[in-house]
Structures are given as structure tokens and as C-alpha cells.
Write a protein that holds these residues in place. Structure first.
Motif, short mmCIF file in Angstrom:
data_model
loop_
_atom_site.label_atom_id
_atom_site.label_comp_id
_atom_site.label_asym_id
_atom_site.label_seq_id
_atom_site.Cartn_x
_atom_site.Cartn_y
_atom_site.Cartn_z
N TYR A 45 1.02 -1.06 0.22
CA TYR A 45 -0.12 -0.05 -0.16
C TYR A 45 0.93 1.14 0.08
N CYS A 49 0.01 2.67 -3.62
CA CYS A 49 -1.79 3.25 -3.17
C CYS A 49 -2.27 2.05 -3.00
N LYS A 50 -1.64 0.77 -2.79
CA LYS A 50 -2.86 -0.34 -3.13
C LYS A 50 -2.87 -1.83 -2.65
N CYS A 85 -1.48 6.07 4.42
CA CYS A 85 -2.34 6.38 3.73
C CYS A 85 -3.71 5.58 4.34
N LYS A 93 -10.52 7.65 -0.58
CA LYS A 93 -8.86 7.43 -0.34
C LYS A 93 -7.55 8.83 -0.23
N PHE A 95 -4.34 10.01 0.18
CA PHE A 95 -2.73 9.52 0.20
C PHE A 95 -1.64 10.28 0.58
N GLU A 101 -1.19 15.91 0.66
CA GLU A 101 -1.35 14.65 -0.43
C GLU A 101 -2.09 15.32 -1.34
N TYR A 102 -1.76 14.25 -2.70
CA TYR A 102 -0.88 14.21 -3.80
C TYR A 102 -2.72 14.98 -4.58
N LYS A 104 -3.15 13.52 -7.92
CA LYS A 104 -3.24 12.62 -8.21
C LYS A 104 -2.60 11.02 -7.67
N LEU A 105 -3.44 10.10 -7.53
CA LEU A 105 -3.00 8.90 -6.79
C LEU A 105 -1.31 8.27 -8.06
N HIS A 108 2.41 9.13 -7.21
CA HIS A 108 2.89 7.90 -6.56
C HIS A 108 4.22 7.13 -6.95
#
Length: 367
Positions: A45, A49-50, A85, A93, A95, A101-102, A104-105, A108
């Protein structure tokens, strides 16, 4: 690059955990179902990011709680980086990198490269071509942010074209000019992705061959081949020629979303003729090649996560694998296994110190 520590709150079967890691080899031992793999997934994660196993974030929240939080401190090229996260039920979510904070994920992806080897990887061999394309896309995306953007764009164009094909089927109203616009959009993205996949495979295949030879001693002949419809025809022409078929089936039947990776063993399909041990050796070589590729393009060593990999490998291959990943070519490693004694014996034999953690029903402590 290495992960210095991690903190979990209500993540999967962990109520809370706070651990500091060795910058070399870290081993989680415990019975099946204790939570060893969940710790690896928490690290996944932070880097990507997942979850490695389940795309639904809310299903990672511990039962009867409302949120999970995973935080970690990395040393990335001698600079401290704090990653966090957080997921609340029915909310977006969050992150963050260094408390910011981003937007857009995708921004990252690739900053903290990681390779995971897991029993789950048998899907790459046994399931459909989508799993093998996902493998290619995962590797390239960690080295090329433009590739990930292009992939997102291609999938959006593909969805739009398929939606139009369904609409044509329902309304019987066919506008060739609109379909031509969607074809052109698909071709531009598709050809860029195809070119990058071909370029990637030219570098990747020799790395794979090298690791498979090392693991098996060259006793077996394996093949890894990238196949695409774009190899033998112009993408735009293919879309035009398949128009009637696509209208009938209500979906796009040609394009890079049909690309395939072909795995062979002595010229035969690995899926049908390879033993479980041979398939596992193939997958491990595939992932070690991924590691080498990422290191080559990032300029530093990714994290390597090895989940329950001793199962279905003979002692010789296990010894060779551990000897290999414990060398200077590799950086920080996280391993799960059910047998503490087996792990200690193995690493004592190759004279490599390890940080050992005992996992029991969602609790974890330094052994």
C-alpha cells in the motif's frame, strides 16, 4: 531505498502495530492466517497506493471499525520520506507524502518501487491474458509515468468506443464520422503503448533468461514472447476492417488490449505442461527480472517482498534463491514463512543476519 518503520491501525486483522525494520532481511513467521501476508500488503500500500490482492480499499478495514491507517518512514536516496494512507468507509482514500496529499495517486507510482512474489502470482500463468498484460503494465508504470497516463487514456477511449458500439446496436443509428474520431483516438494511444511494450520486452527478456538459468542450472529451456496484433498489421486498418464484427459483438475486438505474453517450457505451454515447481521457478525468475529492470531504470534498489515462496520449491532452488537475493545486488527484503527453524537454518547456512518477527492472530513482535 529502504523502509525504516511502519505503523498500522485497523488494517485487515491488525488492530495496531508499530515496527522498525532492518535495512537488509526481515522475516515474518507464524501460522497460516496469523497476518504475515497482511503485513506485506501494508508495505505494498505504501509503495503502490493499493492492495496487492484486493482492489476494494474498504475491504481492508478491520471488521467493526470505520477506518484504516498505514504509515511508514522511508530512506530514499538518503532522504527521509513519510508516507501515509488512510481509508474511511464510504469516503475517498487519502494518500500523503510528507504530509501533503497527492492531486492524483498516479503521481506516487514509481517513486518507491517494489516487487512482490506471492502464491497469488500463479494467476499470471493460469488465468487469461489480462493478468499478463497487467504484469507488463505494472513494471513499465513504475519506470514511466507517461506510460501510465497513456494507459488510462487508452482505456477511456476503449470504453467510449465500446459504449458507441452498444448504442449503435440498440438504436440502429450508425454515424461513421463519430466512430472514425474514436478510432483515431484509440490508434494514437494504442501505438504509443505498443511501442513502449516492445521496447520493454527487448530489455526484459534477457534479464528473465539470466535469472531462470541461475535458479535451474540451465536444465530446462524456457521461452517468453510478447505477441500483439499490431506486430503484423496497421492498427487503424484493423479497426476499419473489424467494424462490422465489432458492431455485431458490441465491443472492440482488435487493439493492444488483446496483447499476450506467451510462456513456454521446452517449446510447450507452461500452463498445460509445467509442474507446479517449474511454474513457480518461472514466476520467480519473472519477478526477479522485474526487480533488475526497476533497479536499472530507477538507479536504486526497490523493496523485495517474498510471500510464502518456499512452498513447492525444492531445497536446492530455495538455497539458490536466498543466496541470490541476499547478495549486494538486492536491497531490503521482507519474507513470510510458517517455519521459524527453517528460516533460521537457511540464513545461518548462507551467513546472512535477519530481523525476525513473530506473528500471532493479528499481533506481531520482534523475536
Amino acid at each position: 531505498m529502504w523502509l525504516k518503520n511502519i505503523t498500522l491501525l485497523n488494517f485487515k486483522n491488525y488492530m495496531d502495530a508499530d515496527l522498525s525494520f532492518s535495512r537488509t532481511v526481515n522475516v515474518f513467521v507464524g501460522h497460516n492466517g496469523a497476518g504475515k501476508t497482511n503485513m506485506l500488503d501494508a508495505i505494498h500500500y505504501l509503495c503502490l497506493c493499493k492492495s496487492y490482492f484486493n482492489p476494494i480499499d474498504s475491504q481492508q478495514i478491520k471488521a467493526e471499525t470505520d477506518l484504516f491507517l498505514v504509515q511508514g518512514d522511508f530512506d530514499r536516496q538518503n532522504k527521509n520520506e513519510k508516507i501515509s494512507c488512510g481509508v474511511k468507509r464510504n469516503q475517498k482514500k487519502q494518500f500523503k507524502r510528507n504530509k501533503k496529499e497527492y492531486d492524483k495517486l498516479a503521481d506516487h507510482i514509481g517513486l518507491f518501487p517494489l516487487v512482490m512474489i506471492s502464491p497469488y502470482d500463479t494467476n499470471i500463468v493460469m488465468e487469461g491474458s489480462e493478468e499478463r498484460r497487467r504484469f507488463i503494465d505494472n513494471v513499465i508504470s513504475q519506470t514511466d509515468t507517461q506510460y501510465l497516463d497513456e494507459l488510462i487514456l487508452y482505456n477511456r477511449h476503449l470504453q467510449n468506443r465500446n459504449a458507441l458500439l452498444k448504442q449503435i446496436s440498440i438504436t440502429r443509428n450508425y454515424d461513421p464520422a463519430l466512430l472514425e474520431i474514436l478510432n483515431d483516438q484509440l490508434v494514437v494511444s494504442g501505438e504509443r503503448i505498443f511501442a513502449k511494450r516492445k521496447q520493454f520486452m527487448q530489455t526484459f527478456i534477457p534479464l528473465f533468461d539470466q535469472y531462470y538459468y541461475y535458479l535451474t542450472g540451465g536444465e530446462e529451456t524456457v521461452g517468453l514472447e510478447y505477441q500483439s496484433q499490431l506486430d503484423s498489421a496497421d492498427f487503424g486498418q484493423m479497426l476499419l476492417q473489424s467494424t462490422e464484427k465489432d458492431k455485431l459483438l458490441e465491443r472492440t475486438t482488435t487493439g493492444i488490449h488483446k496483447d499476450e505474453l506467451v510462456f513456454t517450457l521446452s517449446g510447450m505451454q507452461l500452463k498445460k505442461f509445467g509442474s507446479q515447481g517449474q511454474q513457480k521457478s518461472f514466476l520467480i525468475a519473472l519477478k526477479l527480472a522485474q526487480y533488475a529492470y526497476l533497479q536499472q531504470y530507477k538507479g536504486f534498489k526497490p523493496l523485495l517482498l517474498l510471500d510464502d515462496i518456499f512452498d513447492k520449491l525444492d531445497d536446492l532452488r530455495v538455497h539458490k534463491l536466498m543466496e541470490m537475493v541476499s547478495r549486494d545486488d538486492f536491497g531490503q527484503i521482507f519474507i513470510t514463512d510458517t517455519g521459524r527453524e527453517r528460516v533460521e537454518t537457511l540464513f545461518n547456512r548462507i551467513n546472512v543476519p535477519v530481523a525476525l518477527f513473530e506473528v500471532h492472530n493479528g499481533t506481531i513482535k520482534h523475536a
